[in-house]
Design an enzyme around this catalytic site. Structure first.
Site, PDB file in Angstrom:
ATOM      1  CG  HIS A 231      -1.915   1.119   1.369  1.00 31.34           C
ATOM      2  ND1 HIS A 231      -3.233   1.095   0.839  1.00 31.34           N
ATOM      3  CD2 HIS A 231      -1.573   2.401   1.720  1.00 31.34           C
ATOM      4  CE1 HIS A 231      -3.618   2.149   1.205  1.00 31.34           C
ATOM      5  NE2 HIS A 231      -2.695   3.118   1.614  1.00 31.34           N
ATOM      6  CD  GLU A 232       1.557   3.766   3.559  1.00 28.62           C
ATOM      7  OE1 GLU A 232       1.884   4.912   2.927  1.00 28.62           O
ATOM      8  OE2 GLU A 232       0.489   3.584   4.167  1.00 28.62           O
TER       9      GLU A 232
ATOM     10  CG  HIS B  56       0.245   6.290  -0.762  1.00 25.51           C
ATOM     11  ND1 HIS B  56      -0.613   6.982  -1.653  1.00 25.51           N
ATOM     12  CD2 HIS B  56      -0.093   5.564   0.128  1.00 25.51           C
ATOM     13  CE1 HIS B  56      -1.732   6.958  -0.787  1.00 25.51           C
ATOM     14  NE2 HIS B  56      -1.640   5.898   0.257  1.00 25.51           N
TER      15      HIS B  56
ATOM     16  CD  GLU C  42      -5.984   5.611   0.041  1.00 27.35           C
ATOM     17  OE1 GLU C  42      -4.823   6.141   0.336  1.00 27.35           O
ATOM     18  OE2 GLU C  42      -5.958   4.512   0.954  1.00 27.35           O
TER      19      GLU C  42
END
Lengths: 501, 501
Positions: free
Chosen positions: A265-266, A269, A295
């Site tokens: 997830h990170e 980003h 996101e």
């Protein structure tokens, strides 16, 4: 060139602002990743001073005169400079329309609300927080009027996080989610199908998890020479500079897959921040364009890539190498179903892919109604619980794990929550578009993550904040936000996983 | 109160300065402890901007008018405020007397010299660096004239690092060192006594070293809730704030005691910063008063405490618990002699307690003569080697491990080196005074480090920069710097260790 002086003078201010933002980013990174708690007072002083410098630069009248001259002469400026001018004017309007004394009072209120919210959550007593929340809402409604009295107040805030987003668009969006995801979840629950996933909660050595996290991040395409992967309770990414992108993950011995998902997830980003065009460095446009688009990149890596059946084929053998005991005899299909099992739960940040947007829907409906004055703060716990029951079929037994769980409202962040759901929807829409251009399943099965990263860089990353969310959507998918893709994707994925329909 | 407005206005500027210094400290800490190398450009921009803000505040004419009014009315101000005013005026004079264009040119020169020094050291070719070094010296002589044309130029720089220090005092100081330590070293070498210390270079697990370092630091009295112990190639301490003191150590698998000494040394610096009176927070006086006094605190912990026979009695059993194999059969006396064995070597930072000040003497004599124009830059390698032979009895085989080993001169740091030797001498003098007030050997044997810390806090730490080095010396020892104590201490310690006299 026309307005050469004005442009030069403007760019000098941009340089100052970039330096201030850099320093604030490092201070904030430091605070989250190792600074002793006791240093908070000195840090707050310094951040306060840097913020006042930022404010002074943006609201400087000399700069403003230049900006309006530059705006009028947009035909002689590059796209980049035009966009920079536009964003500075927007920021000026935001900071300059609110009387200074009211802003000071508001900051004090927020500071107080942080504590009252913390106490309320700890004691699970909403009444401790409700007084501050009422004041926050009253103030925000007033601020919205100052900033744009002809606009719906909620739209004013939405636009801060997601340029161009409006209530009208969100109504259509969430209506479709409600119509399609709520029944889908009900169908899955009613089916009585239970997916076994007990092997996920065995004991997994944390040091090994960390090492694997770093390998995974590299596999996804992150350049570890130009960034750091660290650790924090609440994982986050800080795109300090294109050449210095930092992210954190968290690791849980008895729930090892959360660490992997957190890296993915990170990592999404972070890949966005790392692949912004170098020409945008130092322009203040060298960050993701909006929270929703940002996101979308974290969600595409977390859900569409890493939680796919194809990527599981790549991932599981690697995991078995480091955790042979824990994963002994676990098949690809079994693992895939386990990491995608659906279970309505109370805490948003721990929610699975399917129920997550419903958590957002609860918050969106409530905060919009609060800003519109259609519901009373005092009734929030009751309203919260009712909506949880309606959409997720469960009711929290106390407000700590209910209406008090998120920090956002205590910070005055209204209009922020919807971007989490927009992110998942954009991710599905972008993923759909990407599959037309490449055989993504083969890439995922082989762990060949260069191809999708290259595609995302061309379609999304490289533009930084040069394009609006709508422009990014058009560039990457050929159309504006369309919830069909998200709903189709969820139905397709989860009906199959649960052997339904 | 008289000058109330001026004081308030001054204190507002102090607040800004404190915030800038805080941010710069964090940026620098970040750079040394984990930031990716690739982020250097953005960091340099930000640090440059913060430095220009600092410069603008100090040289602001409005502030300056206030400062002179406050200086004239010192009778109505507190000691703290008077000292703050004094230090601001000093800084103003330093920054304001040098023409801006010359300062800009000098900064460029320094930036270039950093690279030429690095290249010269790498290739062991002094000529690559000599051109820049000549320019640096010419510029510094000019700057010294601007700042105080009636003073000896070397005195101007000395005062920057050690307020009140002069060549006259240093001549006396180093003369005594030369007369007593050079023969002492010769006596030890000539004795032919060899101390066995091979157990120190066995393999010691690094993770265990780190854990022990943290325990040791705590044992010395450092409050880990208000600071961090981290790692870096070149250990250092950063007293960001009394409530946020950070230090680093380095660990070497095959030389484990350097890690322990590094913790003790930086721990001494860190304890100083951590025990400054809280009333000085935010005053810009909440750091150690000078480099020499600061070094005295690192040296007293490293040498006078941790390398003492008494502390060895406390330390060795603890080390044997974690390294039973490596230290099997090693006795207290044996360990004590091993960690204090004397061996002339080329690299200053690796030197033992006895030869260390001789390394400084070489540098002091050379840099003073350079500033006085009594020697030529081109002859430095030759002069260096001659002095090394004279004082340490060894000649480096190349300039990399000779005249090119230290970064200081490439940064324009002249007058800085002597503070290292002053630190050791102050440490011995302060240690002597401390032993009169308590049974330090019993305290060290029991690891009861609270008592000496309390004493040092009362005599040195708590004053921060409120007192000058001379005032600290008088307060802690009843007299000004006196090299007798240092020489007595070294003679006493090393003659015993080597069974001489």
């Amino acid at each position: 060139m026309k307005c050469k002086t004005e442009l030069e003078s403007f760019l000098a201010e941009v340089n100052k602002l970039t330096s201030i933002i850099y320093a604030k980013s490092i201070l904030s990174w430091d605070a989250e990743t190792g600074a002793p708690r006791s240093g908070a007072v000195a840090r707050a002083e310094s951040i306060g001073y840097l913020s006042s410098l930022y404010h002074d630069i943006i609201t400087n009248e000399e700069l403003n005169k230049n900006l309006y001259i530059l705006e009028k002469n947009s035909d002689v400026l590059s796209d980049k400079h035009n966009k920079m001018v536009k964003s500075f004017i927007k920021e000026y309007k935001k900071l300059n329309t609110i009387p200074k004394d009211e802003m000071v009072a508001y900051n004090k209120l927020i500071s107080h609300a942080k504590h009252s919210w913390e106490e309320a959550r700890e004691k699970s007593d909403f009444s401790i927080f409700s007084k501050d929340l009422k004041k926050i809402i009253t103030t925000l409604r007033k601020f919205a009027k100052y900033r744009d009295e002809n606009n719906h107040p909620y739209n004013v805030f939405l636009d801060d996080y997601e340029e161009g987003m409006t209530i009208d668009k969100l109504e259509v969006f969430f209506e479709e989610l409600k119509e399609r995801i709520v029944p889908l979840l009900k169908k899955i629950i009613d089916s009585g199908v239970k997916i076994g996933n007990s092997f996920l909660t065995e004991s997994y050595d944390v040091e090994t998890q960390k090492q694997f996290g770093e390998v995974l991040l590299k596999d996804l395409g992150f350049d570890l020479d130009k960034g750091i992967l660290s650790e924090s309770t609440h994982p986050f990414t800080n795109g300090i500079d294109v050449d210095d992108v930092r992210l954190t993950s968290r690791y849980d011995e008895n729930n090892f897959f959360t660490g992997i998902l957190s890296v993915a997830h990170e990592g999404g980003h972070a890949l966005y921040e790392q692949n912004i065009d170098r020409d945008l460095i130092g322009s203040t446009l060298d960050n993701g364009t909006s929270l929703g688009i940002h996101e979308s990149q974290s969600r595409i890596y977390e859900n569409n890539f890493c939680k796919s059946l194809a990527f599981t084929k790549f991932l599981l053998p690697k995991l078995k190498e480091i955790y042979p005991k824990q994963l002994d005899g676990v098949g690809v299909e079994e693992f895939y179903r386990a990491i995608n099992s659906v279970q309505p739960s109370f805490i948003r940040v721990d929610a699975d892919e399917l129920t997550y947007p419903l958590h957002i829907m609860v918050r969106y409906e409530i905060e919009k109604a609060l800003i519109e004055g259609e519901i009373e703060v005092d009734n929030l716990p009751e309203i919260w619980n009712k909506k949880m029951e309606e959409y997720l079929g469960i009711v929290p037994e106390n407000d700590s794990i209910g209406v008090l769980q998120d920090v956002h409202w205590s910070f005055g962040l209204f209009g922020y929550f919807p971007t989490y759901a927009l992110g998942s929807a954009y991710a599905a829409q972008i993923f759909n578009s990407l599959t037309k251009d490449m055989d993504i399943n083969t890439a995922l099965e082989n762990g060949d993550m260069v191809k999708p990263l290259k595609w995302l860089t061309e379609k999304v990353h490289k533009f930084g904040s040069l394009l609006t969310p709508d422009e990014i959507s058009l560039n990457a998918t050929g159309e504006l936000l369309n919830a069909d893709y998200f709903c189709d994707y969820l139905e397709d994925k989860f009906l199959k996983i649960y052997n339904l329909k």
